[in-house]
Scaffold this motif. Structure first.
Motif, PDB file in Angstrom:
ATOM      1  N   GLU A  85       0.828  -1.163  -0.114  1.00  0.00           N
ATOM      2  CA  GLU A  85      -0.200   0.142   0.050  1.00  0.00           C
ATOM      3  C   GLU A  85       0.948   1.163   0.003  1.00  0.00           C
ATOM      4  OE1 GLU A  85      -3.744  -1.872   2.339  1.00  0.00           O
ATOM      5  OE2 GLU A  85      -2.482  -0.503   3.411  1.00  0.00           O
ATOM      6  N   VAL A  86       0.681   1.924  -0.922  1.00  0.00           N
ATOM      7  CA  VAL A  86       1.391   3.497  -0.947  1.00  0.00           C
ATOM      8  C   VAL A  86       0.736   4.471  -0.800  1.00  0.00           C
ATOM      9  CG1 VAL A  86       2.367   4.927  -2.840  1.00  0.00           C
ATOM     10  CG2 VAL A  86       3.054   2.358  -2.740  1.00  0.00           C
ATOM     11  N   ALA A  87       0.741   5.487   0.269  1.00  0.00           N
ATOM     12  CA  ALA A  87      -0.060   6.416   0.476  1.00  0.00           C
ATOM     13  C   ALA A  87       0.417   7.697   0.253  1.00  0.00           C
ATOM     14  CB  ALA A  87      -0.427   6.418   2.159  1.00  0.00           C
ATOM     15  N   GLY A 110      -3.042   3.858  -2.773  1.00  0.00           N
ATOM     16  CA  GLY A 110      -3.081   2.763  -3.855  1.00  0.00           C
ATOM     17  C   GLY A 110      -2.535   1.467  -3.434  1.00  0.00           C
ATOM     18  N   ARG A 111      -3.180   0.546  -3.709  1.00  0.00           N
ATOM     19  CA  ARG A 111      -2.744  -0.904  -3.249  1.00  0.00           C
ATOM     20  C   ARG A 111      -2.577  -1.699  -4.320  1.00  0.00           C
ATOM     21  NH1 ARG A 111      -7.467  -2.896  -0.349  1.00  0.00           N
ATOM     22  NH2 ARG A 111      -6.510  -2.050   1.427  1.00  0.00           N
ATOM     23  N   ALA A 112      -1.747  -2.852  -4.360  1.00  0.00           N
ATOM     24  CA  ALA A 112      -1.575  -3.837  -5.343  1.00  0.00           C
ATOM     25  C   ALA A 112      -0.921  -5.082  -4.858  1.00  0.00           C
ATOM     26  CB  ALA A 112      -0.345  -3.219  -6.457  1.00  0.00           C
ATOM     27  N   ILE A 113      -1.347  -6.416  -5.263  1.00  0.00           N
ATOM     28  CA  ILE A 113      -0.489  -7.584  -5.146  1.00  0.00           C
ATOM     29  C   ILE A 113       0.051  -8.142  -6.184  1.00  0.00           C
ATOM     30  CG2 ILE A 113      -1.159  -9.703  -3.927  1.00  0.00           C
ATOM     31  CD1 ILE A 113      -4.064  -8.634  -3.361  1.00  0.00           C
ATOM     32  N   ALA A 114       1.342  -8.915  -5.816  1.00  0.00           N
ATOM     33  CA  ALA A 114       2.205  -9.468  -7.012  1.00  0.00           C
ATOM     34  C   ALA A 114       1.641 -10.577  -7.368  1.00  0.00           C
ATOM     35  CB  ALA A 114       3.469  -9.503  -6.021  1.00  0.00           C
ATOM     36  N   PRO A 115       1.374 -11.163  -8.529  1.00  0.00           N
ATOM     37  CA  PRO A 115       0.905 -12.278  -9.071  1.00  0.00           C
ATOM     38  C   PRO A 115       2.051 -13.252  -8.883  1.00  0.00           C
ATOM     39  CG  PRO A 115       1.365 -11.089 -11.165  1.00  0.00           C
ATOM     40  CD  PRO A 115       1.779 -10.126  -9.471  1.00  0.00           C
ATOM     41  N   MET A 157       8.986  -5.765  -5.787  1.00  0.00           N
ATOM     42  CA  MET A 157       9.125  -4.487  -6.547  1.00  0.00           C
ATOM     43  C   MET A 157       7.788  -4.394  -7.705  1.00  0.00           C
ATOM     44  SD  MET A 157      13.097  -4.741  -7.855  1.00  0.00           S
ATOM     45  CE  MET A 157      13.024  -3.181  -9.053  1.00  0.00           C
ATOM     46  N   VAL A 158       7.142  -5.423  -8.070  1.00  0.00           N
ATOM     47  CA  VAL A 158       6.088  -5.339  -8.998  1.00  0.00           C
ATOM     48  C   VAL A 158       4.951  -4.783  -7.963  1.00  0.00           C
ATOM     49  CG1 VAL A 158       4.963  -7.605  -9.002  1.00  0.00           C
ATOM     50  CG2 VAL A 158       4.894  -6.308 -10.909  1.00  0.00           C
ATOM     51  N   ALA A 159       4.564  -5.350  -7.021  1.00  0.00           N
ATOM     52  CA  ALA A 159       3.322  -4.741  -6.057  1.00  0.00           C
ATOM     53  C   ALA A 159       3.686  -3.475  -5.792  1.00  0.00           C
ATOM     54  CB  ALA A 159       3.580  -5.660  -4.668  1.00  0.00           C
ATOM     55  N   THR A 160       4.864  -2.752  -5.402  1.00  0.00           N
ATOM     56  CA  THR A 160       5.335  -1.617  -5.038  1.00  0.00           C
ATOM     57  C   THR A 160       4.880  -0.672  -6.261  1.00  0.00           C
ATOM     58  OG1 THR A 160       7.129  -2.248  -3.565  1.00  0.00           O
ATOM     59  CG2 THR A 160       7.029   0.012  -4.186  1.00  0.00           C
ATOM     60  N   SER A 161       5.451  -1.050  -7.412  1.00  0.00           N
ATOM     61  CA  SER A 161       5.263  -0.320  -8.720  1.00  0.00           C
ATOM     62  C   SER A 161       3.869  -0.117  -8.973  1.00  0.00           C
ATOM     63  CB  SER A 161       6.247  -0.934  -9.795  1.00  0.00           C
ATOM     64  OG  SER A 161       5.825  -0.204 -11.011  1.00  0.00           O
ATOM     65  N   LEU A 162       3.081  -1.310  -8.861  1.00  0.00           N
ATOM     66  CA  LEU A 162       1.689  -1.235  -9.369  1.00  0.00           C
ATOM     67  C   LEU A 162       0.868  -0.525  -8.140  1.00  0.00           C
ATOM     68  CD1 LEU A 162       1.016  -4.879 -10.561  1.00  0.00           C
ATOM     69  CD2 LEU A 162       0.742  -2.627 -11.882  1.00  0.00           C
ATOM     70  N   ALA A 163       1.248  -0.516  -7.155  1.00  0.00           N
ATOM     71  CA  ALA A 163       0.766   0.413  -5.873  1.00  0.00           C
ATOM     72  C   ALA A 163       1.009   1.829  -6.151  1.00  0.00           C
ATOM     73  CB  ALA A 163       1.308  -0.033  -4.536  1.00  0.00           C
TER      74      ALA A 163
END
Ligand code: 2PG
Ligand code: MG
Length: 439
Positions: free
Chosen positions: A26-28, A34-39, A111-117
């Motif tokens: 989660e990036v505030a 914004g939130r994202a989860i790595a597949p 990294m991908v979860a962060t970038s997408l968040a």
């Protein structure tokens, strides 16, 4: 934009559709979160960003405690104060912090979860939907993609019960996204009924396609044809077949082992086999027909069939702009699968898309076999004007979350935003259509 300055980055361990741990970030910003989860993939390319797993015996070594703590201890301090609206700068900071070719220090999953968040946080700060944020960032006109939907699973997603990994359909003749979902649902149902009639217990594979109880790969194709017909469609008319051979899973050094049929093929025999399938069935798209270590085979196959089918590089190109350029130069493939977690960041995925466009390649945004409720890729496919989307079957909520999100997005766009058959216009289907409409 001051409202999009990153104020906080948090991470936690959540679980994917295979019950494996994965990373949620989660990036505030001062404007929201914004939130994202790595597949996670099962049939992975060797050149894709590597996920950081804890190893050991617990949870089969799949735990992600280190990746999660990398987000809070290493990534968060580097990102706080940066602008979530400036995706390229944030991703550049992530890449510099990692400093490895395959993202093995921070972990491709972290990294991908962060970038997408960050991408999601950027959209939230602008108060626009994610697809719109992506469209503004990429300079593309948003479009609703043609879905590529799995009917039978296989390969690494079905205990290798059949060699081919995905038996899918596309409905390029549909006039709306919604219509392609409905037609596919009928085909899926019909396929299930056929398997039941044959006395098979009808379980599903990892991506929700029916479990492949077949004596040969061709029998799976024949059954798919029967299902299309049983759904009231003429194969090759409105509906076409799409395959992910995922040949890296059973090919090495130019040799291919079809375990189901107990056959060993060399490169030329493998190409001939696929060629026979293209001649026999209305196949409009083939992914990874040869293995990732067989550029010679990929060039030969593209030379032979590139004007008849879409040839997608997945393991072969791993969402890597450099590999797409090289493939285009060599004459291998004519389309690229875009998986953000293969690249590791949104920016690198965008670069790969741009390179693909320049090379005249088509692009297909894709999920992984291990997925979650995250719908970022639905928005990416629309905002990047990718033209096609592949997220597995038409069952199970980690898949349906993504298809249903496209249905919602489609309501915000004009009806002609659906790309329909356009992505396949130069393939076998497009040509067949062209001939038949002129008769
Ligand atoms: C693929 C994907 C999705 P995985 O090969 O295209 O079907 O599988 O995520 O296991 O790599
Ligand atoms: Mg694939």
């Amino acid at each position: 934009m001051t409202g999009s300055i990153i104020t906080k980055v948090q991470a936690r361990r959540v679980w994917d559709s295979r019950g494996n741990p994965t990373v949620e970030v989660e990036v505030a910003t001062t404007s929201g979160m914004g939130r994202a989860i790595a597949p996670a993939g099962a049939s992975r390319g060797t050149r894709e960003a590597s996920d950081l797993r804890d190893g050991g015996t617990k949870l089969a070594g799949m735990d992600v405690r280190v990746a999660v703590s990398n987000v809070t201890t290493l990534i968060a301090p580097a990102l706080i104060g940066l602008d979530a609206g400036d995706q390229a700068s944030v991703d550049a900071a992530l890449i510099a912090l990692d400093g490895t070719p395959l993202k093995s220090r921070l972990g491709g999953n972290a990294m991908v979860a962060t970038s997408l968040a960050v991408l999601n946080a950027g959209a939230t700060a602008k108060a626009v939907p994610l697809w719109q944020h992506v469209a503004e960032m990429s300079g593309q006109t948003p479009s609703i993609p043609l879905p590529e939907i799995q009917i039978f699973g296989g390969g690494a997603h079905a205990g290798r019960r059949v060699d081919v990994q995905d038996f899918m359909v596309m409905v390029p003749g549909a006039s709306r996204f919604e219509e392609s979902m409905e037609v596919t649902s009928e085909i899926y149902r019909a396929a299930g009924a056929i398997m039941k009639q044959r006395g098979h217990s009808i379980g599903v594979a990892d991506e929700g396609g029916w479990w492949p109880v077949f004596d040969s790969n061709e029998q799976a194709l024949d059954t798919l044809m029967q299902a299309i017909e049983a759904a009231g469609e003429t194969p090759g008319d409105r509906v076409v077949i799409s395959l992910d051979i995922a040949a890296s899973e059973f090919g090495r050094n130019g040799r291919y082992r079809l375990a189901l049929e107990n056959r060993d093929l060399d490169r030329d025999q493998m190409i001939d086999l696929l060629g026979r399938w293209i001649d026999t069935y209305p196949i409009a798209s083939i992914e990874d027909p040869l293995s990732e270590d067989d550029p010679e085979g990929m060039v030969a196959f593209t030379q032979a069939y590139g004007d008849r089918v879409q040839i997608i590089g997945d393991d072969y190109l791993v969402t890597n702009a450099r590999l797409v350029s090289a493939a285009a130069k060599a004459g291998a493939c004519n389309a690229v699968l875009i998986k953000v977690n293969q690249a590791g960041t949104v920016t690198e995925s965008l670069q790969c898309m741009a390179t693909a466009r320049e090379a005249g390649y088509r692009s297909i945004v894709s999920a992984r076999s291990g997925e979650t409720e995250d719908t970022s890729i639905s928005h990416l496919s629309v905002g990047l004007n990718a033209g096609q989307l592949k997220v597995g079957s038409i069952t199970r909520s980690e898949r349906m979350a993504k298809w249903n999100e496209v249905l919602r997005i489609a309501e915000a766009l004009p009806p002609d935003a659906f790309v329909g058959g356009a992505p396949l216009a130069n393939t076998w289907w497009g040509r067949t259509r062209h001939v038949s409409t002129n008769q």
